[in-house]
Scaffold this active site. Structure first.
Site, mmCIF file in Angstrom:
data_model
loop_
_atom_site.group_PDB
_atom_site.id
_atom_site.type_symbol
_atom_site.label_atom_id
_atom_site.label_comp_id
_atom_site.label_asym_id
_atom_site.label_seq_id
_atom_site.Cartn_x
_atom_site.Cartn_y
_atom_site.Cartn_z
ATOM 1 N N GLU A 59 0.822 -1.225 0.000
ATOM 2 C CA GLU A 59 0.000 0.000 0.000
ATOM 3 C C GLU A 59 0.848 1.265 0.000
ATOM 4 O O GLU A 59 0.519 2.256 -0.656
ATOM 5 C CB GLU A 59 -0.954 -0.011 1.199
ATOM 6 N N HIS A 128 -11.642 -5.219 7.861
ATOM 7 C CA HIS A 128 -12.338 -4.899 6.611
ATOM 8 C C HIS A 128 -13.548 -3.990 6.831
ATOM 9 O O HIS A 128 -14.322 -3.778 5.917
ATOM 10 C CB HIS A 128 -12.817 -6.188 5.918
#
Lengths: 324, 346
Positions: A59, A128
């Site tokens: 990321e 999540h």
């Protein structure tokens, strides 16, 4: 007009944005699979693997590379798969993306968009379901937007790509396929920083964003049946946010309920409450209510319902405000 | 797998191999090294006088920086860190900007239009991936520009080094990774940054070419970087170059190297001074002499005085201006805060 879900409206916006050769989309699995939420479905085929780029799992690298591209004059759109996975990139976001304009005094800029699916409500795996928008709203130099409808998803994403500053684009996971609506075809933008009046009302102002807008709207509909007139405002942008729309509304109604699913302490709601009291203290007829997630980790699937604010919780807060 | 560092100029000024550049060009590089050393000394002195904020001296690393920067074309990018002023200046970043930045003024970060040099990275390691993104963008735009990033041995311990190296190799971006291994990351020696025999060895794990060069040999550095740049420009991917050099001074003006390293080590590196060997070489070629040296030092002194004067002439940002470069157009929130500062002060 086309009848689209939020996910398809985003696909449409990306497809339009990618017509500009300066725009690329990069992230994990955005190409071959169309992204974990299929938002970029078909775009690699349409625009080629050099423009819709499957990256290694990194990321910080995705955001850092997108930053470099932006500095070199492109308008990259970086996708992070889930908000809980966006944290490795925070150094890039804080120390570089949000600062380069100031540290170079406008000589270099970072007009990139970082798309981050966020929020709970679908019983997803750990990490999540986060709503960490307040981390991003606290970083100088960024804009932060959160659409809640197919129309705004498309219009805000195109506005974010066109913006000359970095935009964190938060996509409410549970709305991707929960609603369909008419969305104009072709390019259009929704201005960043302008709230949307969802329903007009006279008794209480409910301020929400993201997935909470639908809940607020449902609560307002229920309360209307019992005679309470609730105004619902969808902020749409958190940085900058539409102070004027909220304050004007609260001056009329005298009551406010702020809704977000992020943790309560130092949540964005606190900023809204503080701002309302600066501008409209003497219009208030009741303490401002906050309906928020808790200061806990988002519970996993089986206990998630204890965490996410519901329309009933919002309605109850409105009732308290009316009694206040 | 490690070989001896590539070298063209021995510490005594003897040239091994072919002349990689015309003598006139070598004189130009040497003069730039003299200028860089004068500026470095000037900045350290100014910091002691309280005229600069913390300063990170680069004495001893002039060959590495000038050698690498001189291998770039005007359209290429330099993404460097806080100790790389010599390289940045050679790429056209004005010394007055470099000094202005170190007085504590953001406007030092505003390179002139056309100078493709980012403001120096202050955080360690996060900037390497920017050279990957920039190079990638240039390729997507269809240009043949290359991006070179400079960093130290300490930065190779950061996770960002891994991500940058990996992205560059996977996408074959036209990026050159130039590590100045100066022996010390503040108080820690390179042996505490990596157990690898060399930093260049790490390139193998990324499927990239890695090589070690004598970082105090401006000709060897120039040649190694020139080749890496040419490889990158040809679309044949990135290279990791480890330049072995030494930080003669402290990490910054705030630390005392006597607490962590042996002065004898510093002396041994002074023997390998990067300026002296070029000067010796040029003198043996009849391309340099005492007069040329005196003139170069004199000119460098004047240049430094002029840059300092230009930087110190700039009035500090006023309160209004601290809000004016956060966005293309300040948000309503910033405008409100600006009005507040104007009204109430601090």
């Amino acid at each position: 007009m086309a009848d689209l879900t939020v996910a398809r409206a985003l696909t449409d916006a990306l497809d339009i944005a990618l017509a500009d050769p300066a725009v690329v989309l990069l992230g994990e699995d955005v190409g071959a699979t169309g992204g974990v939420f299929r938002v970029s479905d078909g775009l690699r085929e349409a625009h080629g693997p050099d423009r819709v780029i499957d990256t290694p799992v990194a990321e910080s690298g995705i955001v850092g590379a997108a930053f470099g591209m932006a500095v070199a004059g492109m308008r990259p759109i970086a996708e992070i798969q889930f908000m809980g996975f966006s944290y490795p990139a925070l150094d890039q976001v804080i120390n570089h993306v949000g600062r380069v304009r100031n540290r170079s005094r406008h000589r270099f800029t970072a007009p990139l968009v970082i798309r981050i699916p966020y929020g709970a409500g679908i019983g997803a795996a750990e990490h999540h379901s986060e709503s960490a928008e307040a981390i991003y709203t606290h970083i100088p130099g960024l804009k932060v937007v959160v659409p809640s409808t197919p129309h705004d998803a498309k219009g805000l994403l195109l506005a974010a790509v066109a913006d000359d500053d970095p935009v964190i684009f938060l996509e409410p996971i549970r709305l991707y396929r929960a609603v369909r609506a008419e969305v104009p075809e072709g390019p259009f933008t929704v201005p960043i920083g302008a709230a949307r009046l969802v329903v007009g009302g006279e008794d209480v102002t409910v301020v929400a964003y993201g997935a909470m807008v639908r809940e607020a709207e449902a609560a307002a509909a229920e309360l209307a049946a019992s005679g309470t007139s609730v105004e619902v405002i969808d902020l749409r942008s958190l940085v900058p946010w539409d102070v004027e729309a909220v304050v004007e509304s609260v001056r009329r109604t005298g009551r406010a309920v702020i809704v977000h699913e992020a943790p309560r302490t130092t949540g964005f709601g606190a900023e809204i409450v503080a701002t309302i009291q600066e501008h409209a203290l003497y219009s208030l007829r009741a303490p401002i209510e906050r309906v928020t997630g808790w200061d806990t980790v988002v519970p996993l699937r089986r206990a998630e319902h204890h965490y996410v604010p519901t329309r009933a919780a919002i309605a109850a807060a409105v009732v308290r405000a009316m009694e206040g | 797998m490690s070989a001896e560092p590539q070298q063209l100029l021995a510490p005594d000024g003897t040239l091994h191999g072919d002349l990689p550049l015309p003598l006139g060009e070598i004189s130009r590089l040497y003069r730039a090294m003299v200028v860089a050393r004068v500026f470095d000394g000037k900045c350290s002195a100014m910091q002691r006088q309280g005229r600069l904020a913390t300063y990170a001296p680069y004495e001893g690393q002039e060959a590495a920086q000038i050698g690498a920067a001189s291998a770039l074309e005007a359209s290429d990018w330099l993404v460097a860190s806080y100790r790389d002023a010599a390289a940045m200046a050679l790429r056209g970043y004005p010394w007055s900007n470099l000094i202005l930045g170190r007085t504590g003024d953001e406007r030092g970060g505003h390179a002139p239009e056309g100078v493709r040099v980012l403001p120096p990275s202050i955080t360690v390691g996060g900037h390497m991936i920017h050279a990957v993104g920039i190079a990638w963008a240039e390729r997507l735009k269809g240009t043949d520009a290359v991006a070179l990033t400079m960093f130290g041995d300490g930065a190779t311990s950061e996770g960002d080094f891994h991500e940058a190296m990996n992205f560059a190799a996977v996408f074959a971006t036209p990026t050159v990774f130039f590590c100045q291994n100066n022996g010390w990351a503040i108080s820690l020696p390179t042996s505490r940054q990596t157990a690898a025999e060399t930093i260049a060895d790490k390139a193998v794990g990324y499927g990239m070419t890695g090589l070690v060069v004598d970082g105090n040999d401006v000709l060897a550095v120039h040649e190694a970087v020139r080749r890496a740049v040419s490889t990158a420009r040809a679309g044949e991917g990135p290279t990791l170059i480890e330049a072995l050099t030494y930080r003669i001074g402290p990490h910054t003006t705030t630390d005392d190297p006597g607490r962590y390293r042996d002065p004898a080590e510093v002396e041994s590196w002074r023997e390998r001074d990067p300026l002296r060997r070029v000067r010796r070489f040029l003198e043996t070629q009849g391309a340099w002499d005492e007069d040329a040296q005196a003139a170069a030092e004199h000119d460098a002194g004047l240049e430094a005085e002029a840059a300092v004067a230009a930087a110190e002439m700039v009035a500090a940002l006023d309160g209004d201006e601290i809000f004016s470069a956060m966005y293309a157009v300040p948000t309503i929130h910033l405008e409100e805060q600006r009005a507040r500062l104007r009204r109430d002060g601090r």
